[in-house]
Design a protein around this motif. Structure first.
Motif, short mmCIF file in Angstrom:
data_model
loop_
_atom_site.label_atom_id
_atom_site.label_comp_id
_atom_site.label_asym_id
_atom_site.label_seq_id
_atom_site.Cartn_x
_atom_site.Cartn_y
_atom_site.Cartn_z
N VAL A 4 0.87 -1.18 0.00
CA VAL A 4 0.00 0.00 0.00
C VAL A 4 0.91 1.23 0.00
O VAL A 4 1.75 1.38 0.88
CB VAL A 4 -0.92 0.01 1.23
CG1 VAL A 4 -1.77 1.29 1.25
CG2 VAL A 4 -1.83 -1.22 1.23
N LYS A 5 0.72 2.08 -1.01
CA LYS A 5 1.62 3.22 -1.17
C LYS A 5 0.86 4.53 -1.17
O LYS A 5 -0.10 4.70 -1.90
CB LYS A 5 2.40 3.10 -2.49
CG LYS A 5 3.26 1.86 -2.59
CD LYS A 5 3.95 1.78 -3.93
CE LYS A 5 4.69 0.48 -4.06
NZ LYS A 5 5.36 0.34 -5.38
N CYS A 23 -3.89 6.93 -3.00
CA CYS A 23 -3.35 5.68 -2.46
C CYS A 23 -3.31 4.64 -3.58
O CYS A 23 -4.29 4.51 -4.33
CB CYS A 23 -4.22 5.21 -1.30
SG CYS A 23 -3.73 3.66 -0.54
N ASP A 24 -2.20 3.94 -3.72
CA ASP A 24 -2.08 2.86 -4.69
C ASP A 24 -1.77 1.57 -3.97
O ASP A 24 -1.12 1.57 -2.92
CB ASP A 24 -0.95 3.17 -5.68
CG ASP A 24 -1.24 4.41 -6.51
OD1 ASP A 24 -0.51 5.42 -6.33
OD2 ASP A 24 -2.20 4.38 -7.28
N LEU A 75 -9.25 9.68 -1.52
CA LEU A 75 -10.15 10.26 -0.53
C LEU A 75 -10.32 11.73 -0.87
O LEU A 75 -9.34 12.46 -0.98
CB LEU A 75 -9.57 10.10 0.88
CG LEU A 75 -10.35 10.80 2.00
CD1 LEU A 75 -11.70 10.12 2.22
CD2 LEU A 75 -9.54 10.79 3.30
N HIS A 76 -11.58 12.15 -1.05
CA HIS A 76 -11.89 13.54 -1.32
C HIS A 76 -12.55 14.15 -0.09
O HIS A 76 -13.50 13.56 0.46
CB HIS A 76 -12.83 13.67 -2.51
CG HIS A 76 -12.20 13.26 -3.81
ND1 HIS A 76 -12.56 13.82 -5.01
CD2 HIS A 76 -11.24 12.35 -4.10
CE1 HIS A 76 -11.85 13.28 -5.99
NE2 HIS A 76 -11.04 12.38 -5.45
N PHE A 105 -1.08 -0.92 6.02
CA PHE A 105 -1.15 0.53 5.97
C PHE A 105 -0.12 1.12 5.02
O PHE A 105 0.97 0.58 4.85
CB PHE A 105 -0.89 1.13 7.36
CG PHE A 105 -2.05 1.03 8.31
CD1 PHE A 105 -2.25 -0.11 9.06
CD2 PHE A 105 -2.91 2.10 8.47
CE1 PHE A 105 -3.32 -0.20 9.95
CE2 PHE A 105 -3.98 2.03 9.37
CZ PHE A 105 -4.18 0.87 10.10
N GLY A 106 -0.48 2.26 4.43
CA GLY A 106 0.50 3.10 3.76
C GLY A 106 1.26 3.92 4.79
O GLY A 106 0.98 3.84 6.00
N LYS A 107 2.20 4.74 4.31
CA LYS A 107 3.03 5.52 5.22
C LYS A 107 2.35 6.81 5.67
O LYS A 107 2.84 7.47 6.58
CB LYS A 107 4.36 5.87 4.55
CG LYS A 107 5.28 4.68 4.36
CD LYS A 107 6.65 5.13 3.87
CE LYS A 107 7.59 3.95 3.76
NZ LYS A 107 8.95 4.35 3.34
#
Lengths: 115, 113
Positions: A4-5, A23-24, A75-76, A105-107
């Motif tokens: 998750v990036k 998020c990718d 996310l908007h 989780f991403g960072k």
């Protein structure tokens, strides 16, 4: 290898404007995605989620969009408010309804909303 | 409805020592997960407990161990502390195993010197 990036460590937006956090992900087994917000000295707070069978979920000022073919979600926040200033984490789960609900989780992206 | 609470909030330990962190899950939740958040990183999954049994483990060595009690509260134990164990340790509870919407405590900040 990060599954998750969140490629933008920070984002600055004017109050009242739209904030878009990206998020990718790489794992096609992920079937549930979540966004958490974290203030300093507090634990992450659940914000909004989306199942892989949907492409959009809306909750008040917050909308999450999922593009499965691109393995991308966003996310908007509209309109952005100074109280939205926090670190936002994207998280993914593989196994919703199954035996393991651990989150990847991403960072995080630090959002600053300026008055 | 009480939320997830963790104790202590801050802790300083010496390399080689052992530490126990505690977590009370949200009322009605039977699944507890532990995460480690290093500086500048997202939380990393350590393990999950469901009805007192370990139910999934991340890429952490065996010196990270845990317990869940009949009231669904939980402990995280770390033996032979290393400097790299310095991090924020987060406990999260959810209503049932497989439920990805986890609710987090405020965390325990562990510093190993």
């Amino acid at each position: 290898d990060q599954q998750v990036k969140q490629n933008s460590p920070s984002l600055s937006v004017q109050e009242g404007r739209i904030s878009i956090l990206n998020c990718d992900y790489t794992n096609s087994m992920f079937d549930y995605f979540l966004w958490y917000k974290k203030y300093p000295a507090e634990g992450p707070t659940f914000l909004i989620s989306i199942s892989s069978i949907k492409d959009k979920n809306e909750d008040g000022r917050f909308t999450v969009f999922l593009n499965k073919s691109a393995k991308h979600l966003s996310l908007h926040i509209v309109p952005s408010q100074p109280g939205d200033s926090a670190v936002y984490f994207c998280a993914a789960s593989a196994g919703y309804g199954g035996s393991q609900g651990n989150l990847i989780f991403g960072k995080g992206t630090k959002l600053s909303v300026k008055p | 409805e009480t939320g997830v609470t963790q104790s202590p909030t801050h802790l300083i330990k010496t390399r080689g020592q052992q530490v126990t962190l505690r977590c009370s899950s949200q009322s009605g939740h039977n699944t507890v997960s532990w995460y480690q958040q290093a500086l500048g990183q997202g939380p990393q999954f350590i393990f999950q407990y469901y009805r007192e049994e370990e139910n999934g483990r991340g890429n952490f060595p065996p010196r990270f161990s845990g317990l869940q009690f009949p009231n669904y509260s939980s402990e995280l134990n770390v033996n032979a502390l290393e400097l790299d164990d310095s991090a924020l340790y987060l406990c999260a509870s959810s209503g049932r195993t497989g439920d990805p919407e986890a609710f987090f405590g405020q965390g325990t900040r562990l510093t190993v010197v």
